[in-house]
Enzyme design. Structure first.
Site, mmCIF file in Angstrom:
data_model
loop_
_atom_site.group_PDB
_atom_site.id
_atom_site.type_symbol
_atom_site.label_atom_id
_atom_site.label_comp_id
_atom_site.label_asym_id
_atom_site.label_seq_id
_atom_site.Cartn_x
_atom_site.Cartn_y
_atom_site.Cartn_z
ATOM 1 N N LYS A 161 0.877 -1.181 0.000
ATOM 2 C CA LYS A 161 0.000 0.000 0.000
ATOM 3 C C LYS A 161 0.903 1.216 0.000
ATOM 4 O O LYS A 161 1.878 1.251 0.745
ATOM 5 C CB LYS A 161 -0.878 -0.046 1.254
ATOM 6 C CG LYS A 161 -1.316 1.287 1.840
ATOM 7 C CD LYS A 161 -2.340 1.074 2.954
ATOM 8 C CE LYS A 161 -2.314 2.186 3.978
ATOM 9 N NZ LYS A 161 -3.280 1.944 5.086
ATOM 10 N N GLU A 213 -8.102 3.819 -0.531
ATOM 11 C CA GLU A 213 -8.464 4.037 0.875
ATOM 12 C C GLU A 213 -8.653 5.532 1.168
ATOM 13 O O GLU A 213 -7.797 6.353 0.834
ATOM 14 C CB GLU A 213 -7.350 3.451 1.753
ATOM 15 C CG GLU A 213 -7.640 3.457 3.250
ATOM 16 C CD GLU A 213 -6.539 2.728 4.040
ATOM 17 O OE1 GLU A 213 -5.787 1.922 3.449
ATOM 18 O OE2 GLU A 213 -6.421 2.978 5.246
ATOM 19 N N GLY A 290 -3.570 -0.501 10.621
ATOM 20 C CA GLY A 290 -2.620 -0.338 11.720
ATOM 21 C C GLY A 290 -2.325 1.122 11.954
ATOM 22 O O GLY A 290 -2.636 1.988 11.117
HETATM 23 O O1 OSB Z 1 -4.181 5.557 7.359
HETATM 24 O O2 OSB Z 1 -3.772 3.538 7.689
HETATM 25 C C1 OSB Z 1 -3.515 4.706 7.904
HETATM 26 C C2 OSB Z 1 -0.387 4.967 10.086
HETATM 27 C C3 OSB Z 1 -0.705 6.072 10.852
HETATM 28 C C4 OSB Z 1 -1.885 6.734 10.623
HETATM 29 C C5 OSB Z 1 -2.758 6.286 9.634
HETATM 30 C C6 OSB Z 1 -2.463 5.167 8.887
HETATM 31 C C7 OSB Z 1 -1.232 4.518 9.094
HETATM 32 C C8 OSB Z 1 -0.775 3.368 8.318
HETATM 33 C C9 OSB Z 1 0.168 2.429 9.021
HETATM 34 O O3 OSB Z 1 -1.035 3.205 7.149
HETATM 35 C C10 OSB Z 1 -0.082 0.988 8.787
HETATM 36 C C11 OSB Z 1 0.710 0.103 9.736
HETATM 37 O O4 OSB Z 1 0.547 0.211 10.963
HETATM 38 O O5 OSB Z 1 1.503 -0.695 9.240
HETATM 39 MG MG MG Z 2 -5.653 4.594 6.198
#
Ligand code: OSB
Ligand code: MG
Length: 369
Positions: A161, A213, A290
């Site tokens: 992603k 997303e 996450g």
């Molecule tokens: O939008 O998914 C998100 C991390 C911090 C804030 C928002 C997001 C994210 C990530 C991290 O995309 C994904 C991960 O923890 O590996």
């Molecule tokens: Mg996100």
């Protein structure tokens, strides 16, 4: 099981590499850890709010305040509530979902440890391993982006992603397709666009992405529905889905076809399971998002991701994707087939290394009964 004390810590842990999204760049993880102690058993949870209110409205400071003033005091000296019961009791407190979720996770861990079963079992999880990917931030140049992605693919991650923002969207995707062909690929805008930018998404629609997303504003389901109607690629909502009811509204409006579940964003594991069940009943696939958690928060996410409707690859990566040294030992590792194993030991099922937690702690308070 009477609650003897609740402990709060703010911890800071340097990331292996800075992480940049459309809302900012960070080089150090900052979050709260919650530890509940009851009759010689303990439970741990993580509050992944961070220093600034950029992903949602919470920060480590707001979470600390709400935990200290409103969430912790009613628990002290009383029998440890079941986590679902705790969630009902704090439902009248508006928002502050991450603060609630961290304490609820600690209660799940506490009860599951005492019962000698894993958190995954307690939640109704079924999968021993879960498919995972990497969330790759914005880089200074496309060459650096491609180099990082090449490294992750070589390590065995099967889905990538990338974060996008205006000016960093179509070209990176096109160059990734050129270099790496037909890999599983998706993009995350973290609300960086409005409907005037629909043309960007119509262009991205031609690249066979798994999903797009959160392209638009968190509170704009109507415009997401208008955008989804123009695209073949499913829209997946993250920030907009603040509880199960929000997903019901989004799905009824046609604002998305896939849902990202983060237990911290929706106010706890109980609500996350309810959200999972709602999507499952409507035939809508979900995956686990996450917040770059430490191994403590990631263990809870892994348990959640073992539920049956979590069918798409998750934003759950190995410890070494995030940190040089995680707070747990052994660290989370990637299996050769691009999966991560769900912990089987009681509770969160990971060993927390207290000396590393102490070293990472920048603020600490213990609230005794
Ligand atoms: O939008 O998914 C998100 C991390 C911090 C804030 C928002 C997001 C994210 C990530 C991290 O995309 C994904 C991960 O923890 O590996
Ligand atoms: Mg996100």
């Amino acid at each position: 099981m009477r609650i003897d004390a609740v402990e709060l810590r703010e911890v800071q842990l340097p990331y292996r590499a800075p992480f940049e999204t459309s809302f900012g760049r960070e080089d150090t993880k900052a979050c709260l850890l919650v530890r509940v102690q009851a009759d010689g058993v303990e439970g741990w949870g993580e509050v992944p709010a961070g220093r600034a209110p950029l992903y949602n409205e919470e920060t480590d400071d707001t979470a600390w305040l709400v935990l200290e003033q409103f969430l912790i005091p009613p628990l002290l000296g009383k029998p440890a509530p079941r986590p679902e019961e705790f969630a009902r009791r704090v439902a009248h407190i508006r928002r502050h979902h991450m603060a609630k979720a961290g304490l609820e996770a600690a209660l799940w861990d506490l009860h599951a440890r005492r019962e000698g079963r894993s958190l995954a079992q307690a939640l109704g999880g079924e999968r021993p391993v879960v498919p995972v990917g990497v969330s790759q931030g914005i880089e200074a140049t496309i060459e650096e982006l491609l180099e990082r992605i090449g490294g992750y693919l070589a390590q065995g991650y099967r889905r990538i992603k990338i974060k996008i923002k205006p000016g960093w969207d179509i070209e990176p995707v096109q160059r990734i397709r050129e270099r790496f062909g037909d890999i599983l690929l998706q993009v995350d805008a973290n609300s960086a666009y409005d409907l005037d930018a629909a043309g960007v998404f119509r262009a991205l629609d031609g690249y066979g992405l798994l999903l797009i997303e959160q392209p638009l504003a968190e509170d704009d389901l109507v415009d997401h529905a208008a955008l989804q109607a123009q695209l073949r690629t499913p829209i997946c909502l993250d920030e907009s889905i603040v509880h199960a009811r929000a997903a019901r509204a989004a799905l009824r409006l046609g604002a998305c076809r896939i849902v990202n579940i983060k237990q911290a964003r929706v106010g706890g594991l109980s609500e996350a399971v309810a959200l999972h069940d709602l999507c499952r009943a409507q035939g809508v696939p979900v995956w686990c998002g996450g917040m770059l958690e430490t191994g403590i928060g990631r263990a809870a996410n892994l348990a959640l991701a073992s539920l049956p409707n979590f069918t798409l690859p998750h934003d759950l990566s190995a410890s070494d994707r995030y940190f040089r040294e995680d707070l747990i030992d052994p660290p989370v590792v990637l299996n050769p087939d691009g999966t991560i194993s769900v912990p089987k030991e009681p509770g969160l099922g990971v060993r927390i290394v207290m000396e590393r937690v102490e070293r990472a702690t920048v603020r600490h308070a213990r609230f005794p009964a």
